[in-house]
Design an enzyme around this catalytic site. Structure first.
Site, mmCIF file in Angstrom:
data_model
loop_
_atom_site.group_PDB
_atom_site.id
_atom_site.type_symbol
_atom_site.label_atom_id
_atom_site.label_comp_id
_atom_site.label_asym_id
_atom_site.label_seq_id
_atom_site.Cartn_x
_atom_site.Cartn_y
_atom_site.Cartn_z
ATOM 1 N N ASP A 1 0.857 -1.177 0.000
ATOM 2 C CA ASP A 1 0.000 0.000 0.000
ATOM 3 C C ASP A 1 0.900 1.235 0.000
ATOM 4 O O ASP A 1 2.130 1.120 0.143
ATOM 5 C CB ASP A 1 -0.929 0.004 1.213
ATOM 6 C CG ASP A 1 -2.214 0.786 0.949
ATOM 7 O OD1 ASP A 1 -3.239 0.141 0.647
ATOM 8 O OD2 ASP A 1 -2.182 2.036 1.021
ATOM 9 N N VAL B 1 -6.844 -1.785 -6.059
ATOM 10 C CA VAL B 1 -6.970 -0.382 -5.646
ATOM 11 C C VAL B 1 -8.353 0.127 -6.045
ATOM 12 O O VAL B 1 -9.196 -0.640 -6.521
ATOM 13 C CB VAL B 1 -5.850 0.493 -6.266
ATOM 14 C CG1 VAL B 1 -4.488 -0.021 -5.824
ATOM 15 C CG2 VAL B 1 -5.932 0.537 -7.791
ATOM 16 N N HIS C 1 -11.573 -11.205 -10.579
ATOM 17 C CA HIS C 1 -12.617 -10.497 -9.831
ATOM 18 C C HIS C 1 -13.099 -11.334 -8.647
ATOM 19 O O HIS C 1 -13.802 -12.333 -8.811
ATOM 20 C CB HIS C 1 -13.792 -10.163 -10.768
ATOM 21 C CG HIS C 1 -14.919 -9.473 -10.076
ATOM 22 N ND1 HIS C 1 -16.234 -9.605 -10.482
ATOM 23 C CD2 HIS C 1 -14.945 -8.644 -8.995
ATOM 24 C CE1 HIS C 1 -17.007 -8.900 -9.672
ATOM 25 N NE2 HIS C 1 -16.247 -8.308 -8.776
ATOM 26 N N ASN D 1 -17.076 -9.739 -2.528
ATOM 27 C CA ASN D 1 -16.970 -9.326 -1.123
ATOM 28 C C ASN D 1 -18.081 -9.971 -0.288
ATOM 29 O O ASN D 1 -19.240 -9.935 -0.705
ATOM 30 C CB ASN D 1 -17.070 -7.792 -1.062
ATOM 31 C CG ASN D 1 -16.645 -7.232 0.280
ATOM 32 O OD1 ASN D 1 -15.944 -7.881 1.048
ATOM 33 N ND2 ASN D 1 -17.098 -6.040 0.580
#
Length: 715
Positions: free
Chosen positions: A344, A401, A451, A454
């Site tokens: 990060d 990101v 992909h 979540n």
């Protein structure tokens, strides 16, 4: 040799003991198909004729015992007329009964998985010894059917009705300690001692130390409960099963009812009851959908195996971005054994990513699923970093990101300079075209989409998206990595939204239009939950994030303006403009407050209701069936377009993607099976009723042709 077949053999060991071994030639596992049943019948007849026979040990020549019935054969059987189907099941039960009735004691040595028909074979034995590495159970309800080889008859007589209802109605595998505690097996031993222990038990049954005849008699007679006890047991048990299974899954309650009805009968009478219930369930749409889903999974698994075989294992990975998604990806990779770098641009981001991984691991420790030492080992295989040190060792780098083209272009271009030329770079974008993201890259052939959904640790699906220049080698490596992470990958061709989001946003658009037409969003949620969705569309938007959904909808509108661009301000857009993002900031279509466990609890919100009322242009009368139609037609037609455009390669992948990606009801089998069960003609007629709502509701040319020809997606 007493008998030698292609799936079953029988031979004498010592002291009059015969070993009946399941070892299907040319197969990696044992399963009950027609061949195995015939062999078992012939072997049983041969054993019955042996005058010197004193006992039978049942074993497996594979690493599993018997995984269950051959589902491929079952699907053909289900299409038989009722009486023929019952006759086939009755014949199979006759084979099990004849084995159970052998005039000598029998012991099953369960070395590995024994499920469905495999465990029913064990129940037909007098005693069961289980390896500490094995699993047993009756998972038939997960296929929408009832046990058919005596499971609902023998199990309650072996472990009692209460435990039997729980085992059969959940369909869960039983671990050795649970199986022993409930009485489903008689002993659990280390794998290397299994045969020795089983032979020892068999010897004690032969010499009279154990009364195998009394043990067997219990399975031949009614369940040992009086009328009052039986009524109380089954009344309570059925209520619990019905509550857990819900109205859309008839198999669990049917299994309980089968046990209740056969409990007062002798074995042979009880098996007739089971056969009736089996045949009834085998003809239901739920069984067709669930069995079809199982077969789809097998097909997808074989195709993924072909991709995996083309790639070397991923020994080290990296993730760019340490937010919730990046932290989730790092956790999943490390937990499944692939060390990972997590980069990060700020310490705060790394802290968030490590906190996410630590929280997920701590939950596993709290639940006893891993030790503190194991947790430490997993955490130590995640290395947080603010620079690219070590990235030259990574086989796969996943970018996670913010969902912004310019930011992703900058991050991907920079990263490409710090990785090996043969390393794969993948983007966790949820909507942006992979071909577009590859534009600034020097090696676009080494780039693809990966992909995740979540929350990463819970959602099983990963879309592997092939851009225009993505190579087969890149796809193969990312499929391999996804599988290493314990995920199910589906290879998708590139387009805005890829597959899952592309078909999800027309569903949301149908919702927006209904709210515009004055339908209460709370009612839409309730109707769709009743249809079988895990949550209604308004609640789902709150969970996904209304801001995330709004930005994704803009991408979809740009990509498919003819049907995804609209000329009105919908309720979702109003929510976004009012900074109501759902669970992430506590307010959306509903208001959220933390419960005692820290989980968001949904409550109604007056402002949201007023906003919905204000954006309504009219107030229509609508039935629950019409609500379902207006929600499902856009999703189904977009799925059809994805299939026509080869975004997904086959109907199996499309339905599996919807099941795993958005929680499409498993008992409906997916959007294409939903169309199949309705009939293509009926679907087109339903869609035509809503033609005034625009192109989202327009059936494709191919589905109209299928309607004319009476064709289906699945046999």
């Amino acid at each position: 040799m007493i008998y030698e077949g292609k799936a079953v053999s029988a031979k004498f060991l010592d002291n009059g003991i015969a070993e009946l071994c399941f070892d299907q030639q040319g197969e990696s596992v044992n399963k009950f198909d027609q061949l195995t049943l015939r062999d078992l019948d012939e072997a049983t007849k041969a054993l019955a004729q042996e005058k010197d026979l004193k006992g039978v040990l049942v074993t497996s020549g594979k690493s599993v015992f018997i995984v269950g019935a051959d589902i491929m054969e079952f699907t053909d059987m289900f299409k038989l007329p009722d009486e023929e189907l019952k006759g086939w099941v009755r014949e199979a039960n006759g084979i099990f009964n004849r084995f159970e009735d052998l005039p000598v004691p029998t012991v099953a040595a369960i070395n590995g998985i024994a499920l469905g028909g495999g465990f029913e074979m064990c129940l037909a034995c007098d005693y069961r010894v289980m390896s500490s590495k094995a699993r047993v159970g009756l998972p038939e309800v997960k296929l929408g059917i009832n046990p058919g080889f005596g499971g609902t008859v023998r199990l309650p007589r072996v472990i009692g009705p209460d435990n039997a209802m729980l085992w059969a109605a959940t369909g869960n595998d039983q671990k050795p300690d649970a199986a022993l505690k409930d009485g489903g097996v008689d002993a659990v031993v280390a794998p290397e001692k299994l045969k020795e222990a089983a032979l020892d038990l068999l010897g004690k049954a032969i010499d009279g130390t154990f009364d195998y005849k009394a043990r067997r008699q219990e399975k031949l007679e009614p369940v040992k409960l009086n009328d009052i006890e039986r009524m109380m047991s089954f009344t309570t048990g059925k209520a619990m099963v019905a509550q857990q299974a819900g109205k859309n899954m008839p198999a669990p309650l049917t299994a309980a009812k089968s046990m209740e009805k056969n409990a007062a009968l002798s074995r042979d009478e009880a098996i007739e009851v089971e056969i009736e219930h089996f045949a009834k369930l085998a003809k239901t749409p739920e069984a067709a959908a669930l069995v079809g889903l199982f077969l789809n999974q097998q097909t997808l698994g074989k195709r993924n195996k072909q991709w995996e075989n083309k790639a070397e294992p991923v020994n080290k990975a990296a993730v760019l971005g340490a937010g919730i998604m990046g932290g989730g990806i790092a956790y999943q990779s490390a937990y499944k054994g692939t060390p990972i770098l997590m980069k990060d641009i700020a310490d705060a981001g790394l802290d968030l990513g490590m906190s996410e991984a630590t929280k997920l691991l701590a939950k596993r420790v709290d639940r006893g699923r891993m030790s503190g030492l194991q947790m430490g080992e997993v955490l130590s295989s995640i290395r947080p970093t603010l620079d690219y040190t070590g990235f030259d060792k990574a086989d796969v780098v996943v970018e996670a990101v913010v969902e912004n083209v310019k930011v992703k272009h900058a991050v991907l271009s920079e990263c490409e300079q710090h990785i090996r030329e043969d390393a794969v770079l993948a983007s966790n974008t949820s909507t942006i075209s992979i071909t577009r993201l590859a534009e600034p890259l020097k090696r676009p052939e080494n780039f693809c989409g990966m992909h995740f959904f979540n929350p990463v640790h819970q959602m099983p699906l990963v879309e592997v998206i092939r851009g225009e220049k993505t190579s087969d080698e890149t796809v193969a490596r990312v499929v391999k990595y996804a599988t290493q992470m314990g995920k199910t990958p589906i290879v998708i061709n590139d387009c805005p939204g890829f597959f899952v989001n592309r078909v999800l946003f027309p569903y949301f658009a149908g919702f927006d239009m209904m709210v515009r037409d004055g339908v209460d969003f709370r009612r839409i949620d309730k109707v769709m939950e009743k249809f079988g969705m895990p949550m209604g569309p308004a609640y789902l938007m709150d969970v996904v994030g209304i801001d995330t959904g709004f930005h994704a909808a803009e991408v979809m509108a740009e990509g498919f303006p003819d049907r995804m661009k609209h000329d009105y301000t919908g309720i979702s857009e109003l929510m976004f403009k009012a900074d109501r993002y759902g669970q992430k900031n506590g307010i959306g279509f509903y208001r959220y407050e933390k419960d005692k466990k820290g989980k968001p609890r949904k409550t109604e919100d007056e402002t949201a209701l007023k906003m919905a009322a204000d954006c309504a242009e009219k107030s229509i009368e609508i039935t629950d069936e019409e609500i379902v139609a207006r929600m499902m037609i856009p999703m189904c037609t977009e799925t059809l377009r994805c299939l026509d455009e080869n975004i997904v390669s086959c109907p199996e992948d499309a339905d599996m993607g919807l099941i795993m990606g958005i929680g499409f009801p498993v008992f409906r089998g997916g959007a294409l099976r939903y169309i199949d069960q309705m009939g293509a003609k009926a679907f087109c007629e339903m869609a035509d009723k809503f033609a005034h709502l625009g192109k989202l509701y327009e059936p494709t040319e191919n589905i109209r042709k299928m309607a004319e020809n009476g064709e289906t997606f699945f046999k």
